[in-house]
Design a protein around this motif. Sequence first.
Motif, PDB file in Angstrom:
ATOM      1  N   PRO A 143       7.086  11.804   0.043  1.00 25.19           N
ATOM      2  CA  PRO A 143       7.067  10.657  -0.869  1.00 25.19           C
ATOM      3  C   PRO A 143       8.127   9.623  -0.493  1.00 25.19           C
ATOM      4  N   GLY A 144       7.703   8.362  -0.455  1.00 30.74           N
ATOM      5  CA  GLY A 144       8.603   7.273  -0.093  1.00 30.74           C
ATOM      6  C   GLY A 144       8.585   6.918   1.378  1.00 30.74           C
ATOM      7  N   LYS A 145       7.917   7.720   2.200  1.00 30.33           N
ATOM      8  CA  LYS A 145       7.874   7.469   3.634  1.00 30.33           C
ATOM      9  C   LYS A 145       6.671   6.581   3.975  1.00 30.33           C
ATOM     10  N   ASN A 146       6.744   5.928   5.148  1.00 28.95           N
ATOM     11  CA  ASN A 146       5.676   5.019   5.546  1.00 28.95           C
ATOM     12  C   ASN A 146       5.329   5.179   7.017  1.00 28.95           C
ATOM     13  N   ILE A 147       4.188   4.604   7.381  1.00 24.40           N
ATOM     14  CA  ILE A 147       3.798   4.489   8.780  1.00 24.40           C
ATOM     15  C   ILE A 147       3.559   3.013   9.086  1.00 24.40           C
ATOM     16  N   VAL A 148       3.678   2.662  10.352  1.00 21.36           N
ATOM     17  CA  VAL A 148       3.275   1.344  10.831  1.00 21.36           C
ATOM     18  C   VAL A 148       1.924   1.519  11.497  1.00 21.36           C
ATOM     19  N   ALA A 149       0.922   0.778  11.027  1.00 20.58           N
ATOM     20  CA  ALA A 149      -0.447   0.948  11.510  1.00 20.58           C
ATOM     21  C   ALA A 149      -1.000  -0.366  12.024  1.00 20.58           C
ATOM     22  N   SER A 150      -1.861  -0.259  13.018  1.00 18.60           N
ATOM     23  CA  SER A 150      -2.521  -1.431  13.566  1.00 18.60           C
ATOM     24  C   SER A 150      -3.421  -2.081  12.528  1.00 18.60           C
ATOM     25  N   THR A 151      -3.513  -3.406  12.572  1.00 19.57           N
ATOM     26  CA  THR A 151      -4.464  -4.107  11.708  1.00 19.57           C
ATOM     27  C   THR A 151      -5.893  -3.885  12.174  1.00 19.57           C
ATOM     28  N   ARG A 152      -6.062  -3.521  13.443  1.00 14.67           N
ATOM     29  CA  ARG A 152      -7.401  -3.345  14.002  1.00 14.67           C
ATOM     30  C   ARG A 152      -7.784  -1.867  13.967  1.00 14.67           C
ATOM     31  N   LEU A 153      -8.251  -1.440  12.805  1.00 14.41           N
ATOM     32  CA  LEU A 153      -8.658  -0.057  12.603  1.00 14.41           C
ATOM     33  C   LEU A 153     -10.023  -0.018  11.921  1.00 14.41           C
ATOM     34  N   TYR A 154     -10.690   1.109  12.058  1.00 13.01           N
ATOM     35  CA  TYR A 154     -11.921   1.368  11.321  1.00 13.01           C
ATOM     36  C   TYR A 154     -11.677   1.132   9.827  1.00 13.01           C
ATOM     37  N   GLY A 155     -12.653   0.528   9.144  1.00 12.17           N
ATOM     38  CA  GLY A 155     -12.487   0.170   7.742  1.00 12.17           C
ATOM     39  C   GLY A 155     -12.135   1.341   6.856  1.00 12.17           C
ATOM     40  N   GLY A 156     -12.722   2.512   7.118  1.00 11.36           N
ATOM     41  CA  GLY A 156     -12.397   3.695   6.334  1.00 11.36           C
ATOM     42  C   GLY A 156     -10.961   4.129   6.526  1.00 11.36           C
ATOM     43  N   THR A 157     -10.427   3.930   7.728  1.00 14.16           N
ATOM     44  CA  THR A 157      -9.024   4.263   7.978  1.00 14.16           C
ATOM     45  C   THR A 157      -8.101   3.285   7.260  1.00 14.16           C
ATOM     46  N   VAL A 158      -8.469   2.006   7.263  1.00 13.24           N
ATOM     47  CA  VAL A 158      -7.679   1.019   6.518  1.00 13.24           C
ATOM     48  C   VAL A 158      -7.620   1.404   5.045  1.00 13.24           C
ATOM     49  N   THR A 159      -8.746   1.798   4.480  1.00 14.09           N
ATOM     50  CA  THR A 159      -8.761   2.222   3.081  1.00 14.09           C
ATOM     51  C   THR A 159      -7.934   3.484   2.873  1.00 14.09           C
ATOM     52  N   GLN A 160      -8.076   4.451   3.771  1.00  7.74           N
ATOM     53  CA  GLN A 160      -7.303   5.688   3.664  1.00  7.74           C
ATOM     54  C   GLN A 160      -5.804   5.396   3.672  1.00  7.74           C
ATOM     55  N   PHE A 161      -5.394   4.482   4.555  1.00  2.04           N
ATOM     56  CA  PHE A 161      -3.968   4.193   4.692  1.00  2.04           C
ATOM     57  C   PHE A 161      -3.447   3.219   3.632  1.00  2.04           C
ATOM     58  N   SER A 162      -4.294   2.299   3.180  1.00  2.00           N
ATOM     59  CA  SER A 162      -3.816   1.308   2.208  1.00  2.00           C
ATOM     60  C   SER A 162      -3.974   1.780   0.775  1.00  2.00           C
ATOM     61  N   GLN A 163      -4.876   2.722   0.526  1.00  2.00           N
ATOM     62  CA  GLN A 163      -5.137   3.154  -0.846  1.00  2.00           C
ATOM     63  C   GLN A 163      -4.896   4.655  -1.052  1.00  2.00           C
ATOM     64  N   THR A 164      -5.632   5.477  -0.299  1.00  2.00           N
ATOM     65  CA  THR A 164      -5.644   6.913  -0.588  1.00  2.00           C
ATOM     66  C   THR A 164      -4.284   7.568  -0.414  1.00  2.00           C
ATOM     67  N   ILE A 165      -3.574   7.253   0.665  1.00  2.00           N
ATOM     68  CA  ILE A 165      -2.302   7.950   0.900  1.00  2.00           C
ATOM     69  C   ILE A 165      -1.227   7.579  -0.116  1.00  2.00           C
ATOM     70  N   LYS A 166      -1.467   6.511  -0.881  1.00  2.00           N
ATOM     71  CA  LYS A 166      -0.524   6.177  -1.958  1.00  2.00           C
ATOM     72  C   LYS A 166      -0.418   7.309  -2.973  1.00  2.00           C
ATOM     73  N   ARG A 167      -1.487   8.080  -3.104  1.00  2.00           N
ATOM     74  CA  ARG A 167      -1.488   9.183  -4.065  1.00  2.00           C
ATOM     75  C   ARG A 167      -0.524  10.291  -3.654  1.00  2.00           C
ATOM     76  N   PHE A 168      -0.161  10.310  -2.372  1.00  2.00           N
ATOM     77  CA  PHE A 168       0.850  11.245  -1.895  1.00  2.00           C
ATOM     78  C   PHE A 168       2.254  10.643  -1.932  1.00  2.00           C
ATOM     79  N   GLY A 169       2.330   9.373  -2.333  1.00  2.00           N
ATOM     80  CA  GLY A 169       3.611   8.685  -2.280  1.00  2.00           C
ATOM     81  C   GLY A 169       3.930   8.123  -0.918  1.00  2.00           C
ATOM     82  N   TRP A 170       2.928   8.057  -0.017  1.00  2.00           N
ATOM     83  CA  TRP A 170       3.096   7.486   1.311  1.00  2.00           C
ATOM     84  C   TRP A 170       2.601   6.046   1.295  1.00  2.00           C
ATOM     85  N   SER A 171       2.951   5.293   2.318  1.00  2.00           N
ATOM     86  CA  SER A 171       2.456   3.923   2.422  1.00  2.00           C
ATOM     87  C   SER A 171       2.304   3.539   3.888  1.00  2.00           C
ATOM     88  N   ALA A 172       1.605   2.439   4.119  1.00  2.00           N
ATOM     89  CA  ALA A 172       1.380   1.944   5.485  1.00  2.00           C
ATOM     90  C   ALA A 172       1.695   0.466   5.549  1.00  2.00           C
TER      91      ALA A 172
END
Length: 428
Positions: A100-129
């Motif tokens: 919780p509180g940790k982040n990743i740096v991710a490319s803007t050019r990713l599959y749409g499902g990955t963008v959603t996973q990283f911008s929305q879903t992982i927030k539930r773990f307290g992670w961010s991108a």
Amino acid sequence: MSDQLGFDTRAIHAGTPPDPATGARQVPIYQTTSYVFKDADHAARLFGLQEVGYIYSRLTNPTIGALQARIADLEGGAGAVCTASGHAAQILALFPLMAPGKNIVASTRLYGGTVTQFSQTIKRFGWSAKFVDLDDTDAVKAAIDEDTQAIFCESISNPGGYVTDIPAIAAIADGAGIPLIVDNTLATPYLCRPIEMGATLVVHSLTKFMTGNGTVTGGVVVDSGAFDWSASGRFPSLSAPEPAYHGLKFHETFGNLAFTFHGIAIGLRDLGMTMNPQAAHYTLLGIETLPLRIGKHVANAQKVAGWLEADPRVSSVTYAGLESSPWNATAQRLYPNGAGSLFTFTIQGGYEAGVKLVDGLELFSHVANLGDSRSLVIHSASTTHRQLTEDQQIAAGAGPDVVRLSIGLEDADDLIADLDQALAKATG
């Protein structure tokens, strides 16, 4: 298997000697949930990670193990862990790194499902991108802070087919003391070996080119075995005592296989993202013909992309294999066997023309998949990237007027003829 053997040979033989129980030459499908222990001491050693073996197929299975060994060999990794899907592989890759509180740096050019996973879903773990254009290396460096645990990119991006300068990004990750995770789904190890370019972890959706026939889903995480998880206090899941195993330290105990053992003993045990043995069998069969298939995919893509670029009904083509592409020089330098077979083009007439084109195609299949032996098409803005804002769609290369093609193994002239008649319908 020895790296002295050629890629084509290893795609058939790596990880798959004759079955020791029966002598079967093709890997059997071990369709079983559990395995009989020799005695109580044997069971205790297995559960205590003091001996490698089979306990329960959520953790380990001989068919899946053969696939893991083959992919690790082809990618040049120390070990691999297979999962039920590519999305599962991404979470499994992040799981030991994040908190919780940790982040990743991710490319803007990713599959749409990955963008959603990283911008929305992982927030539930307290992670961010933090999403950054990886062509801007200064921006990548600026995005890294004390809570950044990894950089994530795709070797060849979905949907645009842009290629990533992996050595440049790996140098930034190395300087920051964090791993680089590369999704190598679209390139496969035949076109790109990210670990040789400095990547720490490689993930795949095996559903795509590795299996190659649109039959099963699957994913994998490949560990380079080269990262020092104990060099700092940044990755306690791998370097600190693990309470579930009486204080065992994964990196201290398993060395270059620490991440792989953690992925099985903790990741698959607790998250349950297990691949099924039949899917592993189909993927093993697919990999046997990977070099033959990818070569034809690339040749077809080159011919189709060149034809589209010359057509006045088409505004632009993103294929990095074209000399006009801003990414062509990078592709020539890092992807000498070709720039893959997935790319996009923009059609004159915008969103409505794009939808009409998809509906007008006859040989191309309109599906939410890629990497099949069949040629596939999709209008990303209305489907795979629909959940994103228009700005996010454009950043990902999936704007309203963009059509994505996954070029298959048919005769290229037949594909061109199908596109020609569909373009006439869409723009006429």
